[in-house]
Design a protein around this motif. Structure first.
Motif, PDB file in Angstrom:
ATOM      1  N   PHE A  15       0.756  -1.264   0.063  1.00 39.80           N
ATOM      2  CA  PHE A  15      -0.014   0.044  -0.301  1.00 39.80           C
ATOM      3  C   PHE A  15       0.859   1.303   0.086  1.00 39.80           C
ATOM      4  O   PHE A  15       0.405   2.340  -0.495  1.00 39.80           O
ATOM      5  CB  PHE A  15      -0.868  -0.008   1.115  1.00 39.80           C
ATOM      6  CG  PHE A  15      -1.873  -1.224   1.353  1.00 39.80           C
ATOM      7  CD1 PHE A  15      -2.533  -1.695   0.228  1.00 39.80           C
ATOM      8  CD2 PHE A  15      -2.099  -1.700   2.702  1.00 39.80           C
ATOM      9  CE1 PHE A  15      -3.252  -2.771   0.292  1.00 39.80           C
ATOM     10  CE2 PHE A  15      -2.951  -2.706   2.703  1.00 39.80           C
ATOM     11  CZ  PHE A  15      -3.640  -3.204   1.585  1.00 39.80           C
ATOM     12  N   ALA A  19      -0.388   4.757  -1.800  1.00 36.93           N
ATOM     13  CA  ALA A  19      -1.164   5.571  -0.807  1.00 36.93           C
ATOM     14  C   ALA A  19      -0.818   6.955  -1.056  1.00 36.93           C
ATOM     15  O   ALA A  19       0.156   7.500  -1.685  1.00 36.93           O
ATOM     16  CB  ALA A  19      -0.896   5.309   0.547  1.00 36.93           C
ATOM     17  N   ASP A  94      -2.621   3.081   5.781  1.00 38.24           N
ATOM     18  CA  ASP A  94      -2.277   2.360   4.775  1.00 38.24           C
ATOM     19  C   ASP A  94      -3.778   1.851   4.310  1.00 38.24           C
ATOM     20  O   ASP A  94      -4.165   1.853   2.986  1.00 38.24           O
ATOM     21  CB  ASP A  94      -1.463   1.337   4.870  1.00 38.24           C
ATOM     22  CG  ASP A  94       0.010   1.485   4.722  1.00 38.24           C
ATOM     23  OD1 ASP A  94       0.230   2.545   4.141  1.00 38.24           O
ATOM     24  OD2 ASP A  94       0.921   1.061   5.241  1.00 38.24           O
ATOM     25  N   MET A  95      -4.467   1.271   4.963  1.00 35.67           N
ATOM     26  CA  MET A  95      -5.822   0.618   4.516  1.00 35.67           C
ATOM     27  C   MET A  95      -7.053   1.914   4.147  1.00 35.67           C
ATOM     28  O   MET A  95      -7.623   1.587   3.314  1.00 35.67           O
ATOM     29  CB  MET A  95      -6.305  -0.190   5.467  1.00 35.67           C
ATOM     30  CG  MET A  95      -5.628  -1.547   5.787  1.00 35.67           C
ATOM     31  SD  MET A  95      -6.379  -2.589   7.136  1.00 35.67           S
ATOM     32  CE  MET A  95      -7.624  -3.490   5.964  1.00 35.67           C
ATOM     33  N   ASP A  98      -6.158   2.707   0.756  1.00 37.66           N
ATOM     34  CA  ASP A  98      -6.195   1.629  -0.177  1.00 37.66           C
ATOM     35  C   ASP A  98      -7.722   1.443  -0.757  1.00 37.66           C
ATOM     36  O   ASP A  98      -8.322   1.106   0.178  1.00 37.66           O
ATOM     37  CB  ASP A  98      -5.890   0.309   0.221  1.00 37.66           C
ATOM     38  CG  ASP A  98      -5.765  -0.803  -0.596  1.00 37.66           C
ATOM     39  OD1 ASP A  98      -6.144  -0.659  -1.775  1.00 37.66           O
ATOM     40  OD2 ASP A  98      -5.947  -2.058  -0.072  1.00 37.66           O
ATOM     41  N   GLU A  99      -7.936   1.576  -1.992  1.00 41.12           N
ATOM     42  CA  GLU A  99      -9.379   1.650  -2.337  1.00 41.12           C
ATOM     43  C   GLU A  99      -9.840   0.131  -2.257  1.00 41.12           C
ATOM     44  O   GLU A  99     -11.108  -0.156  -2.288  1.00 41.12           O
ATOM     45  CB  GLU A  99      -9.489   1.912  -3.826  1.00 41.12           C
ATOM     46  CG  GLU A  99      -9.184   3.557  -3.911  1.00 41.12           C
ATOM     47  CD  GLU A  99      -9.369   4.116  -5.269  1.00 41.12           C
ATOM     48  OE1 GLU A  99      -9.667   3.092  -6.261  1.00 41.12           O
ATOM     49  OE2 GLU A  99      -9.102   5.122  -5.845  1.00 41.12           O
TER      50      GLU A  99
END
Length: 203
Positions: A15, A19, A94-95, A98-99
């Motif tokens: 990621f 990102a 990071d999440m 992240d799409e």
């Protein structure tokens, strides 16, 4: 523990390059030395998550409290369930960027509406077993097919809050893969202690 370290390292590699991270030499309080902010998409448009720049700032109000009656507000274990990785703020950022991943605010609607992490989807812990279609599963409660389930991070109010652990256990009972669930144990209290951006939740 080795699995969790390897997983977190892999997430950074996967990621980190994609990102929406931004460096800013003018800021005194950064997220990391090389990252001042992270842009995430919300229903109201893009929001940049950064830290409060006032180095004298202190939190006050509800999240400044150190002690709550236990039960029900008992300290949660570091590992909420076998196979579920516990993550911190950097991994959550990071999440959020992240799409393909989803961050879930597992608190009740009133908590979410008052203040939440930008980009988080509100699925209350009492409803999540019936709403796994929003996380990539097909079918219905009691008969979910979660073979295409997405990576999901869940959080609630803090280290003492049982709402996201309850949601995670409900997901596991419905056959959601443990290795696609991530537990942000620090929740809103840790997020606010670090001075990170919050927004009002959408209803």
């Amino acid at each position: 523990m080795p699995r969790m370290i390897a997983l977190i390292s892999a997430m950074w590699l996967l990621f980190g390059s994609a990102a929406a991270f931004a460096a800013d030499d003018k800021k005194e309080v950064n997220i990391r030395p090389d990252i001042a902010g992270v842009e995430v998409q919300t229903e109201d448009g893009p929001v940049t998550i950064e830290r409060i720049q006032d180095t004298e700032h202190e939190i006050s109000g509800y999240f400044a409290k150190t002690s709550r009656a236990c039960p029900p507000f008992c300290i949660q274990p570091a590992q909420v369930a076998d196979g579920v990785a516990t993550i911190g703020e950097l991994e959550l950022l990071d999440m959020l960027a992240d799409e393909a991943a989803i961050v879930v605010d597992a608190r009740t609607v009133d908590w979410h509406a008052e203040e939440t992490i930008p980009g988080a989807l509100n699925i209350p812990y009492t409803e999540i077993a019936g709403r796994l279609d929003e996380l990539g599963c097909t079918g219905s409660s009691g008969a979910w097919d979660c073979s295409n389930a997405r990576n999901v991070a869940l959080y609630c109010n803090g280290l003492w809050c049982g709402q996201s652990p309850t949601a995670i256990r409900a997901m596991l009972r419905e056959t959601y893969p443990a290795d696609r669930i991530f537990y942000y144990r620090g929740g809103m209290q840790a997020w606010k202690i670090l001075g990170l951006t919050t927004v009002e939740g959408g209803l």
